[in-house]
Design a protein around this motif. Structure first.
Motif, PDB file in Angstrom:
ATOM      1  N   GLU A 223     -44.747  -1.850  87.325  1.00  0.00           N
ATOM      2  CA  GLU A 223     -44.103  -1.007  88.338  1.00  0.00           C
ATOM      3  C   GLU A 223     -43.846   0.403  87.809  1.00  0.00           C
ATOM      4  N   ALA A 224     -43.518   0.529  86.543  1.00  0.00           N
ATOM      5  CA  ALA A 224     -43.171   1.836  85.971  1.00  0.00           C
ATOM      6  C   ALA A 224     -44.329   2.829  86.005  1.00  0.00           C
ATOM      7  N   PHE A 225     -45.578   2.327  86.135  1.00  0.00           N
ATOM      8  CA  PHE A 225     -46.731   3.221  86.098  1.00  0.00           C
ATOM      9  C   PHE A 225     -47.259   3.561  87.499  1.00  0.00           C
ATOM     10  N   ARG A 226     -46.784   2.882  88.519  1.00  0.00           N
ATOM     11  CA  ARG A 226     -47.432   2.972  89.833  1.00  0.00           C
ATOM     12  C   ARG A 226     -47.281   4.340  90.491  1.00  0.00           C
ATOM     13  N   HIS A 227     -46.200   5.044  90.217  1.00  0.00           N
ATOM     14  CA  HIS A 227     -45.946   6.328  90.880  1.00  0.00           C
ATOM     15  C   HIS A 227     -45.843   7.461  89.861  1.00  0.00           C
ATOM     16  N   LEU A 228     -46.543   7.289  88.766  1.00  0.00           N
ATOM     17  CA  LEU A 228     -46.407   8.235  87.662  1.00  0.00           C
ATOM     18  C   LEU A 228     -46.809   9.642  88.064  1.00  0.00           C
ATOM     19  N   GLY A 229     -47.871   9.757  88.868  1.00  0.00           N
ATOM     20  CA  GLY A 229     -48.319  11.077  89.285  1.00  0.00           C
ATOM     21  C   GLY A 229     -47.274  11.825  90.088  1.00  0.00           C
ATOM     22  N   LYS A 230     -46.500  11.112  90.879  1.00  0.00           N
ATOM     23  CA  LYS A 230     -45.452  11.747  91.695  1.00  0.00           C
ATOM     24  C   LYS A 230     -44.236  12.134  90.850  1.00  0.00           C
ATOM     25  N   GLN A 231     -44.049  11.440  89.734  1.00  0.00           N
ATOM     26  CA  GLN A 231     -42.847  11.642  88.939  1.00  0.00           C
ATOM     27  C   GLN A 231     -42.962  12.809  87.965  1.00  0.00           C
ATOM     28  N   LEU A 232     -44.167  13.316  87.761  1.00  0.00           N
ATOM     29  CA  LEU A 232     -44.365  14.350  86.747  1.00  0.00           C
ATOM     30  C   LEU A 232     -44.155  15.744  87.316  1.00  0.00           C
ATOM     31  N   THR A 233     -43.092  15.910  88.067  1.00  0.00           N
ATOM     32  CA  THR A 233     -42.789  17.225  88.643  1.00  0.00           C
ATOM     33  C   THR A 233     -41.870  18.034  87.727  1.00  0.00           C
ATOM     34  N   THR A 234     -41.217  17.363  86.795  1.00  0.00           N
ATOM     35  CA  THR A 234     -40.341  18.037  85.831  1.00  0.00           C
ATOM     36  C   THR A 234     -40.713  17.543  84.436  1.00  0.00           C
ATOM     37  N   PRO A 235     -40.462  18.341  83.403  1.00  0.00           N
ATOM     38  CA  PRO A 235     -40.809  17.928  82.043  1.00  0.00           C
ATOM     39  C   PRO A 235     -40.109  16.631  81.642  1.00  0.00           C
ATOM     40  N   LEU A 236     -40.844  15.770  80.947  1.00  0.00           N
ATOM     41  CA  LEU A 236     -40.248  14.550  80.419  1.00  0.00           C
ATOM     42  C   LEU A 236     -39.593  14.837  79.076  1.00  0.00           C
ATOM     43  N   PRO A 237     -38.427  14.254  78.801  1.00  0.00           N
ATOM     44  CA  PRO A 237     -37.881  14.339  77.441  1.00  0.00           C
ATOM     45  C   PRO A 237     -38.896  13.796  76.439  1.00  0.00           C
ATOM     46  N   LEU A 238     -38.929  14.381  75.263  1.00  0.00           N
ATOM     47  CA  LEU A 238     -39.928  14.007  74.269  1.00  0.00           C
ATOM     48  C   LEU A 238     -39.925  12.511  73.996  1.00  0.00           C
ATOM     49  N   GLN A 239     -38.749  11.928  73.803  1.00  0.00           N
ATOM     50  CA  GLN A 239     -38.673  10.499  73.499  1.00  0.00           C
ATOM     51  C   GLN A 239     -39.212   9.664  74.652  1.00  0.00           C
ATOM     52  N   THR A 240     -38.899  10.073  75.884  1.00  0.00           N
ATOM     53  CA  THR A 240     -39.397   9.355  77.063  1.00  0.00           C
ATOM     54  C   THR A 240     -40.912   9.414  77.127  1.00  0.00           C
TER      55      THR A 240
END
Length: 311
Positions: A223-240
């Motif tokens: 489930e965590a990967f299914r909407h990844l393209g939509k979630q990349l609108t802001t920078p991810l923390p390095l650890q994340t």
């Protein structure tokens, strides 16, 4: 009888084949070319039924031989279906149509047909023929006898020119949205319509089979990967970003990683602002190229996820 009534969205192919049947002028060999999942195999089956005038699945017809790529396991050839039915592991090496299968084809054609006016052969995924098989098939096509062969491939360029020149080409095309949905309403389960997204439709590119495959793969990935393209609108923390890269590389095989990149591309294209959207797509395409070059997948995803947030 309209033998081609199950075929949707392929009027050119149906017209060409119907014309050949009406004139009783069948070619020794046909090449069905077009994207996977748009009805090439279904049309081939309908064409065989029309030639034989038998409305059955033809699986046990003595004059019909249906060949598909095989895996070699301990000296025995298996189709993917046979391996799954026997609960055997699928080998990593891709399946092929092999010389042994073309020899089987030659033996089939060397015998006079038992019930039909001619022997009939279908080769699905003909582009998977190895060199020895292709050369052996070429000899058969030069003198096919009382037979009609159907080769199914994505494009003429996937086969030897000498093989293509001996076949009548029958083109197949991606379906428009209306025809696509009509086919899917026949074959897709009810839960498909509750879960399918515009991105999955776009991944199918006009192929009902590809849309269903995209949906099935989407259900199989976490489930965590299914909407990844939509979630990349802001920078991810390095650890994340590093943890996500680790999870993707450990959870998905490389084939599904390629698929995930394609899904992300569709999601970004549908929801992003144009200048940033193009930059994101370029980063995803670069990641695809690195995976194709056998760069370590975890490293590819680490670099990608850290870079996407800075675009």
């Amino acid at each position: 009888m309209n033998w081609f009534h199950p075929v949707i969205g392929q009027p050119t192919a149906v017209q060409l084949l119907t014309h050949a049947l009406d004139r009783q002028r069948l070619a020794p060999a046909y090449l069905f070319v077009g994207p996977e999942g748009v009805g090439r195999a279904l049309t081939a089956r309908c064409f065989l039924q029309a030639i034989l005038k038998e409305d059955s699945d033809l699986s046990n017809h003595p004059d019909v031989l249906w060949l598909e790529p095989t895996y070699s396991a301990q000296g025995t050839l298996y189709t993917r279906r046979q391996l799954l039915a026997a609960d055997k592991e699928i080998p990593r090496s891709p399946p092929q149509i092999r010389l042994e299968q073309i020899r089987q084809l030659s033996r089939h054609l060397s015998q006079p047909p038992m019930r039909a006016p001619r022997s009939l052969v279908v080769l699905t995924q003909a582009e998977t023929m190895n060199e020895a098989a292709a050369n052996a098939l070429l000899k058969t096509l030069e003198e096919p006898g009382r037979a009609t062969l159907i080769l199914i491939a994505p494009s003429p360029s996937a086969l030897l020119n000498t093989i293509v020149s001996r076949c009548q080409k029958i083109p197949f095309y991606p379906l428009n949205r209306s025809d696509l949905e009509q086919v899917l309403r026949r074959v897709a389960p009810p839960e498909f319509w509750q879960e399918v997204s515009p991105a999955l439709f776009d991944l199918g590119a006009g192929s009902p089979g590809a849309v269903l495959q995209a949906w099935q793969t989407w259900r199989e990935i976490p489930e965590a990967f299914r909407h990844l393209g939509k979630q990349l609108t802001t920078p991810l923390p390095l650890q994340t970003a590093l943890e996500l890269a680790r999870d993707i590389s450990q959870s998905l095989d490389v084939e599904r990683q390629f698929w995930l990149l394609g899904l992300m591309q569709q999601q970004i294209w549908q929801g992003g602002e144009f200048p940033r959207c193009v930059a994101l797509l370029q980063q995803l395409e670069r990641a695809r190229q690195y995976l194709q070059q056998y760069v370590q997948p975890r490293l590819v995803w680490e670099v990608l996820l850290m870079q996407l947030g800075t675009v």
